[in-house]
Design a protein around this motif. Structure first.
Motif, PDB file in Angstrom:
ATOM      1  N   LYS A 101       0.822  -1.203   0.000  1.00 50.10           N
ATOM      2  CA  LYS A 101       0.000   0.000   0.000  1.00 50.10           C
ATOM      3  C   LYS A 101       0.853   1.247   0.000  1.00 50.10           C
ATOM      4  CE  LYS A 101      -0.624  -0.093   5.020  1.00 50.10           C
ATOM      5  NZ  LYS A 101      -1.674  -0.168   6.040  1.00 50.10           N
ATOM      6  N   PHE A 102       0.154   2.354  -0.133  1.00 46.98           N
ATOM      7  CA  PHE A 102       0.780   3.650   0.077  1.00 46.98           C
ATOM      8  C   PHE A 102      -0.260   4.600   0.657  1.00 46.98           C
ATOM      9  CE2 PHE A 102      -0.860   3.974  -4.244  1.00 46.98           C
ATOM     10  CZ  PHE A 102      -1.390   5.256  -4.304  1.00 46.98           C
ATOM     11  N   TRP A 103       0.263   5.643   1.290  1.00 45.86           N
ATOM     12  CA  TRP A 103      -0.575   6.692   1.876  1.00 45.86           C
ATOM     13  C   TRP A 103      -0.395   7.958   1.061  1.00 45.86           C
ATOM     14  CZ3 TRP A 103      -3.842   5.618   5.816  1.00 45.86           C
ATOM     15  CH2 TRP A 103      -3.615   4.422   6.501  1.00 45.86           C
ATOM     16  N   VAL A 104      -1.488   8.665   0.824  1.00 51.89           N
ATOM     17  CA  VAL A 104      -1.439   9.943   0.121  1.00 51.89           C
ATOM     18  C   VAL A 104      -1.327  11.034   1.168  1.00 51.89           C
ATOM     19  CG1 VAL A 104      -2.639  11.512  -1.441  1.00 51.89           C
ATOM     20  CG2 VAL A 104      -2.851   9.036  -1.755  1.00 51.89           C
ATOM     21  N   GLN A 105      -0.336  11.895   0.981  1.00 50.29           N
ATOM     22  CA  GLN A 105      -0.097  12.986   1.919  1.00 50.29           C
ATOM     23  C   GLN A 105      -0.591  14.297   1.314  1.00 50.29           C
ATOM     24  OE1 GLN A 105       4.126  12.441   2.053  1.00 50.29           O
ATOM     25  NE2 GLN A 105       4.011  11.229   3.917  1.00 50.29           N
ATOM     26  N   GLY A 106      -0.931  15.225   2.181  1.00 49.80           N
ATOM     27  CA  GLY A 106      -1.260  16.562   1.721  1.00 49.80           C
ATOM     28  C   GLY A 106      -2.711  16.765   1.338  1.00 49.80           C
ATOM     29  N   ALA A 107      -3.617  15.903   1.824  1.00 50.52           N
ATOM     30  CA  ALA A 107      -5.039  16.126   1.567  1.00 50.52           C
ATOM     31  C   ALA A 107      -5.436  17.469   2.183  1.00 50.52           C
ATOM     32  CB  ALA A 107      -5.865  14.985   2.155  1.00 50.52           C
ATOM     33  N   PRO A 108      -6.383  18.167   1.578  1.00 49.72           N
ATOM     34  CA  PRO A 108      -6.703  19.534   2.014  1.00 49.72           C
ATOM     35  C   PRO A 108      -7.037  19.672   3.493  1.00 49.72           C
ATOM     36  CG  PRO A 108      -7.901  18.971   0.005  1.00 49.72           C
ATOM     37  CD  PRO A 108      -7.185  17.735   0.446  1.00 49.72           C
ATOM     38  N   ASP A 109      -7.714  18.699   4.066  1.00 55.32           N
ATOM     39  CA  ASP A 109      -8.105  18.793   5.467  1.00 55.32           C
ATOM     40  C   ASP A 109      -7.393  17.776   6.348  1.00 55.32           C
ATOM     41  OD1 ASP A 109      -9.998  20.967   5.200  1.00 55.32           O
ATOM     42  OD2 ASP A 109     -11.263  19.534   4.124  1.00 55.32           O
ATOM     43  N   ALA A 110      -6.258  17.287   5.871  1.00 58.85           N
ATOM     44  CA  ALA A 110      -5.388  16.363   6.603  1.00 58.85           C
ATOM     45  C   ALA A 110      -6.007  14.983   6.812  1.00 58.85           C
ATOM     46  CB  ALA A 110      -4.933  16.962   7.933  1.00 58.85           C
ATOM     47  N   GLU A 111      -7.083  14.654   6.081  1.00 63.20           N
ATOM     48  CA  GLU A 111      -7.619  13.299   6.188  1.00 63.20           C
ATOM     49  C   GLU A 111      -6.611  12.323   5.606  1.00 63.20           C
ATOM     50  OE1 GLU A 111      -9.507  15.113   2.472  1.00 63.20           O
ATOM     51  OE2 GLU A 111      -8.979  15.790   4.455  1.00 63.20           O
ATOM     52  N   ARG A 112      -6.585  11.118   6.164  1.00 63.62           N
ATOM     53  CA  ARG A 112      -5.622  10.106   5.740  1.00 63.62           C
ATOM     54  C   ARG A 112      -6.277   9.170   4.728  1.00 63.62           C
ATOM     55  NH1 ARG A 112      -3.305   6.995  10.285  1.00 63.62           N
ATOM     56  NH2 ARG A 112      -5.475   6.694  10.800  1.00 63.62           N
ATOM     57  N   TRP A 113      -5.636   9.009   3.576  1.00 63.32           N
ATOM     58  CA  TRP A 113      -6.091   8.093   2.525  1.00 63.32           C
ATOM     59  C   TRP A 113      -5.015   7.075   2.254  1.00 63.32           C
ATOM     60  CZ3 TRP A 113     -10.651   7.615  -0.113  1.00 63.32           C
ATOM     61  CH2 TRP A 113     -11.592   8.643   0.056  1.00 63.32           C
ATOM     62  N   GLU A 114      -5.413   5.809   2.170  1.00 64.47           N
ATOM     63  CA  GLU A 114      -4.488   4.768   1.754  1.00 64.47           C
ATOM     64  C   GLU A 114      -5.030   4.094   0.501  1.00 64.47           C
ATOM     65  OE1 GLU A 114      -3.930   1.204   4.204  1.00 64.47           O
ATOM     66  OE2 GLU A 114      -5.986   1.381   4.911  1.00 64.47           O
ATOM     67  N   VAL A 115      -4.122   3.639  -0.347  1.00 63.08           N
ATOM     68  CA  VAL A 115      -4.463   2.812  -1.497  1.00 63.08           C
ATOM     69  C   VAL A 115      -3.729   1.505  -1.251  1.00 63.08           C
ATOM     70  CG1 VAL A 115      -4.312   2.538  -3.996  1.00 63.08           C
ATOM     71  CG2 VAL A 115      -4.748   4.814  -3.002  1.00 63.08           C
ATOM     72  N   TYR A 116      -4.468   0.384  -1.249  1.00 62.67           N
ATOM     73  CA  TYR A 116      -3.851  -0.867  -0.811  1.00 62.67           C
ATOM     74  C   TYR A 116      -4.451  -2.065  -1.526  1.00 62.67           C
ATOM     75  CZ  TYR A 116      -8.076  -1.874   1.848  1.00 62.67           C
ATOM     76  OH  TYR A 116      -9.372  -2.151   2.205  1.00 62.67           O
ATOM     77  N   THR A 117      -3.714  -3.171  -1.454  1.00 64.42           N
ATOM     78  CA  THR A 117      -4.234  -4.469  -1.832  1.00 64.42           C
ATOM     79  C   THR A 117      -3.835  -5.457  -0.751  1.00 64.42           C
ATOM     80  OG1 THR A 117      -4.477  -6.073  -3.629  1.00 64.42           O
ATOM     81  CG2 THR A 117      -2.240  -5.254  -3.214  1.00 64.42           C
TER      82      THR A 117
END
Length: 141
Positions: A101-117
């Motif tokens: 997986k990886f995490w996306v940094q820098g979302a506008p409101d600091a929410e954490r997003w991951e893309v994974y398998t």
């Protein structure tokens, strides 16, 4: 297959499992101490419940589950081209599953997003041989 993931912090896992089982008319895919997940068919959703990781009802993190490692790599490349910073985690055990997986940094409101398998759906132990922890400090952080 891709589906959105919603990881929620809950105060009482058993009560939350009962509620979401009724709401989505499905039983949990996996239940471990302090953790449960649902593979909801309609709408396509991976619902993750994490007990005691934060105030009940708050979002722990958001994600997108993709079909395989190639899809993780494709999304990583696409987002890098778009200028978004990412942090990779390869061959990691989190939430009782082996993942790339990886995490996306820098979302506008600091929410954490991951893309994974998920590469192994249900390892009983982590690389050290100990049961994997499900806390914000060691998993999904």
């Amino acid at each position: 297959m891709s589906r959105l993931q919603l990881a929620l912090n809950v105060d009482d896992l058993e009560t939350s499992i009962a509620f979401y089982s009724t709401l989505f008319d499905t039983q949990p895919h996996k239940v471990r101490p302090g953790y449960a997940n649902f593979a909801v068919a309609e709408p396509p959703l991976k619902l993750v419940l994490i007990e005691g990781a934060g105030p009940g009802g708050s979002i722990n993190h958001l994600g997108v589950e993709v079909a395989d490692v190639d899809a993780v790599d494709d999304e990583l490349t696409r987002l890098a081209v778009a200028g978004l910073a990412t942090t990779e985690e390869r061959d990691t055990t989190c939430c009782y599953a082996a993942q790339d997986k990886f995490w996306v940094q820098g979302a506008p409101d600091a929410e954490r997003w991951e893309v994974y398998t998920i590469t192994d759906d249900s390892p009983e132990t982590g690389a050290s041989g100990d049961a994997p922890e499900v806390t914000t400090a060691t998993c999904c952080a």
